[in-house]
Write an enzyme that holds these catalytic residues in place. Structure first.
Site, mmCIF file in Angstrom:
data_model
loop_
_atom_site.group_PDB
_atom_site.id
_atom_site.type_symbol
_atom_site.label_atom_id
_atom_site.label_comp_id
_atom_site.label_asym_id
_atom_site.label_seq_id
_atom_site.Cartn_x
_atom_site.Cartn_y
_atom_site.Cartn_z
ATOM 1 N N TRP A 64 2.050 -1.249 6.106
ATOM 2 C CA TRP A 64 1.803 -1.822 7.432
ATOM 3 C C TRP A 64 0.328 -1.795 7.834
ATOM 4 O O TRP A 64 -0.027 -2.251 8.897
ATOM 5 C CB TRP A 64 2.685 -1.164 8.491
ATOM 6 C CG TRP A 64 2.670 0.352 8.517
ATOM 7 C CD1 TRP A 64 1.592 1.161 8.434
ATOM 8 C CD2 TRP A 64 3.806 1.205 8.643
ATOM 9 N NE1 TRP A 64 1.975 2.472 8.507
ATOM 10 C CE2 TRP A 64 3.337 2.537 8.639
ATOM 11 C CE3 TRP A 64 5.188 0.981 8.771
ATOM 12 C CZ2 TRP A 64 4.185 3.636 8.748
ATOM 13 C CZ3 TRP A 64 6.029 2.074 8.887
ATOM 14 C CH2 TRP A 64 5.528 3.392 8.862
ATOM 15 N N LYS A 85 1.429 -0.483 13.178
ATOM 16 C CA LYS A 85 1.688 0.439 14.286
ATOM 17 C C LYS A 85 0.563 0.389 15.316
ATOM 18 O O LYS A 85 -0.268 1.301 15.407
ATOM 19 C CB LYS A 85 1.859 1.851 13.741
ATOM 20 C CG LYS A 85 2.973 1.936 12.696
ATOM 21 C CD LYS A 85 3.496 3.329 12.537
ATOM 22 C CE LYS A 85 2.527 4.229 11.819
ATOM 23 N NZ LYS A 85 2.992 5.614 11.778
ATOM 24 N N CYS A 97 0.904 -1.157 0.000
ATOM 25 C CA CYS A 97 0.000 0.000 0.000
ATOM 26 C C CYS A 97 0.937 1.198 0.000
ATOM 27 O O CYS A 97 1.787 1.270 -0.897
ATOM 28 C CB CYS A 97 -0.923 -0.031 1.207
ATOM 29 S SG CYS A 97 -0.124 -0.435 2.771
#
Lengths: 495, 622
Positions: free
Chosen positions: B340, B378, B336
């Protein structure tokens, strides 16, 4: 009239049937008076038998000389037939069109259907009003059966026998009938044995713009309340609609004339009060409300027999006009204004409650789907006609078979049993939050997606339940066996 | 502790969120170092972890007191009325502070102390072993190997130390490729399909701008392609909408130019970014929170939130990925922007469709550990563990769980775990009670010494796994090797048990799932009992034979009577297993019954064994 006149082409070869999730089937299409049949002549392929009365709409398309008919059914299934030859296709289409919209009820399939099973218990005599009355007449003498309508003259849409307050005589009932829309005077719908509160239903009062009154009506309605008690009148219409109805001679109860009653135009929380329910005619939303309330309140209505009795009492006897409401359905382009899925909506509501209380109903979803299907197209006479009066004239009891006679055979019944059912006597209050309501996939997605994995999971669930029963039985046997051995042992060892 | 000004307020009312009749429960509100606790007059407890609090709102004073509305990350909403405004203000301020920690060290995981000794704790962290997982896939293999390039996090800080790459991708290729990718996240192996010899690889967007190219990166893709002998082309899936990817070119980023890479098939799949997802969920929650919501408003709100459309987009991408591997035996590289968020969603869901191992309890943990934790989703930023940039918060992982839930709905027998397992993981992703999800990447976790200072969630879930088992699971069935979900729109539905988990009145009052689960347990007990009974009977029979024989010779000798009196046995039969009645009771068949805590118990959180109320008010054991 002969069906042969309507069947322009009785048979076409090399027709291809397309259905979702099934491979296309090529075979011979046959039209009979009541069925559309497609047979592939291969032993292992299932034949298609479709009742003409199940057909809701037909579309024709042509590519060259290949015609295609798309048939949309009242059970929401859509099938496609590819028919070689333009003339054959047109003939088939117009034949189906004619056969699926027969005017005369006596030409319908139930009058021709010959059952292949032995009738153990005749469904036509299974739910007699006298018997239903006995269920609560032992605990109260406030109510009586009235035969005032025995020849359907007081109220053409009521059954011959109705339950009314004991202190109101038949003469008064006749007067009240003239004050209520369609003659539907207030009658007992449900007696709640736990607290003696009742649900009565009627049609709207004919107050009109000048506020007509009827003393007998007021007396009748007040007679249903115990001293000092208040009751609720649930008008299923909005206040606006109810007010507009006055201009057409209809209306609603003025509180001044019915002092013990509070009128509301929506649902209420529970507080142990009696209620009178009506909309305009008292044959649609009224019945939805009274029958759903009974599902919630009365454990008996959640059994198979109890539910059948409820449908019989609150829908068939109560004069829901099935013939008018179910003549066509959602796909039809030629719907009349009296066609409406009122009973179907009721079944959907029951399904929603079943989802929320999956162990409280003796029947499963398939039972509700069965009733949905048969209310629109059936080989049985149960849902024919608009009321008891019409059914009598049609001599349905003599000329057709009751759906209940068939369903209540043990072999059929087993398909509709909910394996999770455990009777409970509680009132089951469903959640009506929008987040709690779901699409009834068993009906609306039934023909649009494969339910293979869901069906297999359901099977597995049943296996677990059956296995549980087996194990319990085995443990009991072994315990008994052990106990016997130990008794013997004890006897042998005693001096 | 300096944040807590008031530890206890009495006569607080807890309002029923969905009741039309303004019903409420009165009780006492306690504030501890880690939880907010409400004990009502019926002694029912409602626990809310401070870290779960997403927002606290103090509404305008009313005649009955000061309303305090708390929204949680597990979608619980509680509405208190505190009699005195000053108390309300104190609690409000305390909660604001307590729910937004500035430092990792202040998070619950660093003080959480379950009954586990040091070696159990260490073992707990070793439960999931990714080296073992790659070995399970057959890696290293002839064409794939472990690379030590990132051993010291020198090439990519947000990747794990251990990375698997094609054998032909040497160090210069790796270094070169990483320099051409956002945040250095170069293409590495995420999943290897042994039968098809095809790989799922992941990376971030290339820094291609309008025309830049990088030979090493091109070599890297070629190496991946060549590592798959069964197909000469590979797919490159850009999970973003095309427009977003094009806009990135202006910033020197972008997507692969098919002309520069040999044998790639480039494909956009159109999943929206974290900001769109955040506001979509926000809209959904606004709809859900509306009192006296009409059916029309619910469905039009659900529709306009776009939430289910996004869930479908993610699942569609995973289906595309799985098909490329199963049908075409083609390897797929997924990215992307940073690789992530959407990349983690698509890679993990794709693998879940392909490999039934990830549909087991342990396998699902491995999958999360691999594609989410180790590859640097994240978590702390996305879940807002610390007081930080609200624009970084986004329900990416929640969407992943929701996609899995949708699959469990379509394939009720394909998963070893049940919905409660998904909800429990969701709960702990936000709870900060365990170390697994703290921090944003492995390096950060190592710096925080999480494995030394905190506990891992997984062993606790495994200990409790009975609760998370799907009673209908059918492991032996080979037909579930690859799942092919149907992603037509009508298969996407609102996940009530997630977004209204704590609103008991909305759920079915009888649970088929619980019933079957209990029945399964009961069946196991019964099987055991049958064995015992059979052996007793056998024993008894033998004994009697002996007795008869003995009696012939030893008529005059009495033995002690047998242990069990027959009458006792018959009595026992009546109480045959307690199960059913208890299971089938209807929960609060009462429209007004909306007690939160009971339902919460079912999806129970591991609450602390001992909660100390600060300032020596009391020590409570629960």
């Amino acid at each position: 009239m002969e069906f042969a006149e309507l069947i322009k082409t009785p048979r076409v070869d090399n027709v291809v049937l397309h259905r979702p999730f099934y491979p296309a089937v090529e075979g011979t299409l046959c039209l009979t008076g009541h069925h559309l049949i497609l047979s592939s002549r291969q032993d292992n392929t299932e034949e298609l038998w479709l009742l003409h009365s199940n057909i809701d709409s037909i579309e024709k398309r042509f590519v060259g000389s290949l015609g295609t008919i798309i048939i949309k059914c009242k059970d929401l299934r859509i099938i496609q037939l590819d028919i070689p030859g333009m003339e054959e296709c047109l003939n088939i289409a117009s034949s189906i069109e004619a056969l699926s919209t027969l005017d005369s009820i006596t030409l319908m399939y139930p009058f021709f259907y010959r059952p292949m099973f032995e009738v153990v218990e005749d469904g036509w005599h299974m739910f007699l009003p006298e018997k239903e009355f006995e269920l609560f007449s032992s605990v109260t003498n406030e109510w009586r059966l009235s035969y005032v309508n025995k020849d359907f003259t007081v109220c053409p849409s009521y059954p011959p026998i109705v339950t009314v307050p004991n202190c109101i005589d038949d003469e008064a009932l006749k007067k009240v009938a003239t004050f209520r829309h369609g003659g539907r005077f207030p009658v007992l719908s449900y007696y709640h044995k736990k607290n003696g509160m009742v649900m009565i239903r009627s049609s709207q009062p004919l107050t009109g713009t000048n506020g007509r009154r009827c003393k007998e009506d007021e007396k009748l309605i007040n007679a249903t309340l115990r001293a000092g008690k208040r009751g609720y009148i649930i008008d299923t219409r909005s206040l606006n609609v109810a007010q507009q109805a006055r201009a057409k001679g209809g209306g609603f109860e003025q509180e001044a004339h019915y002092p013990q009653w509070r009128r509301i135009h929506k649902s209420i929380d529970r507080e142990g009060a009696s209620v009178l329910i009506h909309g305009t005619e008292g044959t649609d939303s009224t019945l939805q409300v009274t029958s759903l309330a009974q599902i919630i309140l009365e454990p008996k209505c959640r059994t198979i027999r109890g539910f059948e009795a409820l449908v019989e009492r609150e829908w068939l006897q109560a004069g829901h006009p099935f013939q008018q409401r179910c003549a066509q359905s959602a796909y039809s382009n030629s719907k009349q204004k009296w066609e409406a899925p009122v009973f179907f909506l009721f079944l959907d509501c029951v399904w929603q409650i079943l989802r929320q209380f999956p162990c409280s109903f003796e029947f499963n979803e398939h039972f509700l789907i069965l009733l949905f299907e048969h209310s629109y197209a059936s080989q049985f006479g149960t849902f024919l006609g608009n009321n008891e009066s019409e059914r009598c004239k049609l001599k349905l009891q003599q000329k057709t078979m009751s759906l209940w006679s068939w369903v209540n055979q043990p072999s059929e019944l087993s398909k509709f049993i909910n394996p999770l059912f455990e009777a409970n006597s509680l009132v089951i209050w469903p959640s009506v939050a929008p987040q709690s309501l779901q699409l009834w996939e068993g009906v609306f997605l039934r023909w649009n997606r494969s339910s293979k994995y869901l069906d297999e999971a359901y099977e597995e669930m049943i296996n677990i339940i059956e296995y549980n029963k087996e194990l319990q039985a085995k443990v009991n046997t072994l315990r008994r066996q052990l106990a016997e051995l130990e008794t013997e042992d004890g006897m042998q060892e005693s001096p | 502790m300096e944040h807590i000004r008031t530890t206890k307020v009495e006569q607080v009312k807890l309002l029923d969120r969905f009741s039309t009749s303004n019903k409420s429960l009165t009780g006492t509100l306690y504030l501890t170092a880690t939880h907010l606790l409400f004990i009502d007059s019926l002694q029912k407890e409602t626990w809310i972890l401070h870290h779960h609090i997403a927002a606290v709102e103090k509404l305008a004073l009313t005649t009955s007191g000061c309303p305090l509305v708390i929204q949680c990350k597990n979608f619980r909403i509680v509405h208190f009325i505190v009699p005195r405004e000053r108390d309300c203000h104190d609690i409000y301020n305390s909660l604001l502070q307590l729910s937004r920690q500035a430092k990792y060290e202040d998070l619950y995981a660093f003080s959480y102390n379950p009954k586990q000794n040091e070696s159990e704790r260490v073992q707990g962290w070793q439960l999931i072993d990714l080296t073992e997982e790659y070995r399970r896939m057959g890696i290293p293999s002839l064409s794939w190997q472990l690379s030590d390039a990132n051993r010291d996090y020198k090439i990519c800080e947000t990747y794990p130390r251990d990375l698997y790459v094609p054998k032909t991708a040497n160090k210069p290729i790796i270094v070169g490729s990483s320099k051409f990718r956002s945040k250095g996240r170069f293409p590495v192996l995420s999943y290897y399909h042994q039968d098809k010899e095809a790989a799922i690889c992941r990376c971030s967007q290339p820094l291609s701008g309008f025309s830049a190219r990088c030979l090493e990166d091109e070599h890297m893709l070629q190496a991946i392609s060549k590592a798959n002998p069964s197909n000469r082309y590979m797919y490159v899936m850009d999970t973003r909408p095309k427009l977003n990817a094009m806009a990135n070119r202006a910033a020197g980023k972008g997507y692969e130019n098919e002309d520069n890479y040999s044998n790639i098939r480039f494909q956009f799949v159109g999943i929206e970014n974290i900001h769109v997802m955040r506001s979509s969920l926000q809209k959904l929650l606004e709809v859900n929170g509306t009192r006296a919501l009409s059916v029309n408003d619910f469905f039009s709100g659900l529709e306009s939130s776009g939430w289910l459309r996004h869930i479908k987009a993610v699942l569609d991408a995973a289906v595309f990925l799985a098909k490329a591997i199963v049908v075409e035996s083609a390897s797929v590289l997924v990215h992307c922007s940073d690789g992530w968020d959407r990349t983690s969603q698509v890679c993990s869901l794709g693998a879940l469709l392909l490999d039934s191992y990830y549909r087991t309890i342990k396998g699902f943990m491995v999958l999360i550990e691999k594609d989410w934790i180790s590859f640097g989703h994240k978590f702390s930023d996305r879940c807002g563990h610390l007081d930080g940039d609200p624009k970084e918060v986004s329900p990416v992982f929640t969407q992943f769980l929701e996609c899995v839930w949708h699959l469990t709905e379509q394939f009720p027998q394909a998963f070893e775990y049940n919905e409660v397992f998904l909800l429990q993981i969701h709960e702990h992703v936000h709870s900060c009670q365990f170390g697994n999800f703290l921090g944003n990447c492995q390096k950060e976790r190592e710096d925080l010494k999480l494995k030394e200072k905190t506990y891992s969630l997984w062993p606790f879930l495994l200990d409790d796994q009975e609760k998370y088992l799907n009673p209908l699971y059918c492991p032996s069935s080979q037909k579930f090797t690859v799942l092919e979900p149907n992603t037509v729109p009508f298969n996407f539905k609102f996940w009530r048990n997630m977004y209204h988990q704590f609103d008991r009145t909305m759920h079915p009052r009888q649970s088929v799932f619980k019933l079957i689960m209990n029945m399964n347990d009961q069946n196991k007990q019964l099987e055991k009992e049958i064995k015992e009974l059979e052996s007793k009977i056998k024993h008894q029979k033998n004994r009697q034979t002996d007795t008869v024989l003995n009696k012939e010779s030893l008529r005059s000798i009495h033995s002690d009577s047998p242990a069990l009196k027959p009458s006792l046995c018959f009595k026992k039969e009546q109480t045959l297993l307690p199960g059913n009645d208890a299971i089938r009771t209807i929960e609060g068949s009462n429209t007004a019954d909306n007690r939160y805590s009971e339902y919460a118990e079912e999806f129970s959180k591991t609450e602390p064994a001992v909660v100390s109320l600060e300032y020596g008010v009391a020590r409570m054991t629960c």
